[in-house]
Design an enzyme around this catalytic site. Sequence first.
Site, PDB file in Angstrom:
ATOM      1  CD  GLU A   1      -2.834  -1.123   2.440  1.00  0.00           C
ATOM      2  OE1 GLU A   1      -4.040  -0.969   2.214  1.00  0.00           O
ATOM      3  OE2 GLU A   1      -2.365  -1.270   3.576  1.00  0.00           O
TER       4      GLU A   1
HETATM    5  C1  ACM Z   1      -1.978  -5.516   3.947  1.00  0.00           C
HETATM    6  O1  ACM Z   1      -3.051  -5.984   4.358  1.00  0.00           O
HETATM    7  N1  ACM Z   1      -1.905  -4.255   3.578  1.00  0.00           N
HETATM    8  C2  ACM Z   1      -0.792  -6.337   3.843  1.00  0.00           C
END
Ligand code: ACM
Length: 690
Positions: free
Chosen positions: A329
């Site tokens: 992310e």
């Molecule tokens: C995640 O759930 N961002 C690894």
Amino acid sequence: MCFPIQCARAWSSLWLLFTFATIFPAGGNAQATSSLSLMPQPASISDQAGQMPLDANFRITTGHFSDDRLEHAIDRALQRLSDRTGYILLRAKASDAPPHGELWLDVAAAGMPVQGTQEDESYTLDVGPQRAVLHAATVVGALRGLETFLQLLDADGKGFYFHTARINDHPRFVWRGLLLDVSRHWQPVANIKRLLDTMAVVKLNVFHWHLSDYQGFRIESRQFPRLHELGSDGLYYTQAEVRDIVAYARERGIRVVPEFDMPSHAHSWLIGYPELASLPGPFTFTHQFGIDSVNLDPTQESTYRFLDTFLGEMTSLFPDRYWHIGGDEVEGSSWDKSPRVQAFMKQNGMKDNGALQAYFNQRLVELLEKHGRRMVGWDEIVRPDLRRDVLVQSWLGPQSLATAAKLGFDSVLSGPYYLDKMERISKQYLADPVPDETHLTAAEAAHILGGEVCVWTELVAQENLDTRVWPASAAIAERFWSPREVRDSDDMYRRLPAISLALEEAGSQHHTAMDAMLRRTGRGEISPEVRQFFGLIEPLRLGAREEARQASQLTPLVAPGDIAIPDPPAARNFSRQIHEFLADPGHAAHRDELTAELRSWQKLGPAIHSLAQRAPLFQDGEETAASLSALGKTGEEAMAWISRAATPPPEWSRQQAALLAHAQIPQGLLRIAVLDAIQELVKAANGGNP
Ligand code: ACM
């Protein structure tokens, strides 16, 4: 006459007799794997017809090899057997008389000095009428076999015995992990040790310790003390505690893989060391979830010097070969806004933030190599030009996993095993680390090393940790250990109570913590109605709960939705009753049982309402309880139409459709676990029309 302590033991033995007799069908003449309650199921098992009795003379002996780790494991096993049987079971001396019932551990060697993915965890266990023999190449194999052996204990009116069996066992996957996020909610050392004890029961072998994220940096750094001093709220692990946990895990055959998530999810680093950031600070500690990110600055040599020193310090605490850098992310707005970062990208011909992250990862791979570590990262790090000795952990789904495996990256699957999704255990159980839909060749599939359960803790505090982890993770652990063909959900559910008991014996508080929370919240003993209510409801999934309640680290997780468990056994039992009734509506016993159940729901609305008058936290459950009462009436009426083989009037069908639609809307962080089953009943009453 007996002393109170002996009485307590006698009672606990009686209770165990009852429990095991309930769990294990009498007779001990099991066919194949059908009647024992082993979890995970061994690779192969036969010859389960006999018994090896256990009494006070039972002993465990070792062959030519033993070491401290094995001796400690034997002591723990004997303690558990003592607790179950009431016998004083002590270590054998070489001169002891031949025992009545013995386990002989024939272990070849200690195994790897630092446990790795090549550790041999296989064992054979041959339990005959007098003696059991466990052969293992390593102590870790012996640990796995000891857990299986403990699961073979049973009892009847004559006393305790082990089922005889010939077991040849080895894991399907070498990587069977559980991730614990201690950034969002920190957990004390005792809870982590309890988690490790219970992981060992179901043969999980990787503790993935998510140690830093936006909301907390949770480990002491002596090189950079402002990391834990300013990056946490005072809740972090000292280096002595980390060493203790790593050693504790090793004793149980569990590797510890630390994760320091970067370049995003790194806010907590920047509070004490804003010079690492790609935009100027200041940065402050936050208890809020899901805040905007300022990324580490990958363009500065000083960032890599910092990380080099940091890794030098941290790798001395974590001996595992693998090192998780997160990499998920990556929200690039801070890079977009930084003139320094933009200039660097232009100068180096980097077209986008992906290219910059790839550069960062490449530098990290080199640093990690210098410190003797292999990099692990989430899906987002995958690029065709990334070195193939990097391991990819996949949370983005089977296709993303397949992409990594096709490119030749070793991978582990996590997406289906997020416990905060609050899914049916059977759904998580059936999700295979090598998903059918990915159509991987055998060579590509060989890159999949296993899977990891993920315990993200936005909504998991110290008190409800165990209720979130167990027993669901036991079923998932079976998926990681047992042959692919072991995938009968009904049989998994049949075996779940036995493993739940074993987990509790090893320290899990998944039952006791829930009861304690219910008593506190309800300000008194748990009434039958409250018990019944919590068997019929489930917590909302993470996303829906975030919409329903803005929580932070400071939010006390004490609402009914924090106490309720996903996939409660009573709701499963209710679904089974519905199926039995629909298969044969004329069966009087089934019909009467179901009618009584539905009628009893009608008390739930008034009971929870009345409780909420003196226990206000239960106000969150009032609407859901009222819906359940209404659904009980709906169900009873639907049964009546079905039993009479009559068609309900359209007005009834319309009313029920409206009621079902209303019940679908979550109230107070809860959803109704039996809604699908009632919908099925109403559909059947409507002649199969929804
Ligand atoms: C995640 O759930 N961002 C690894």
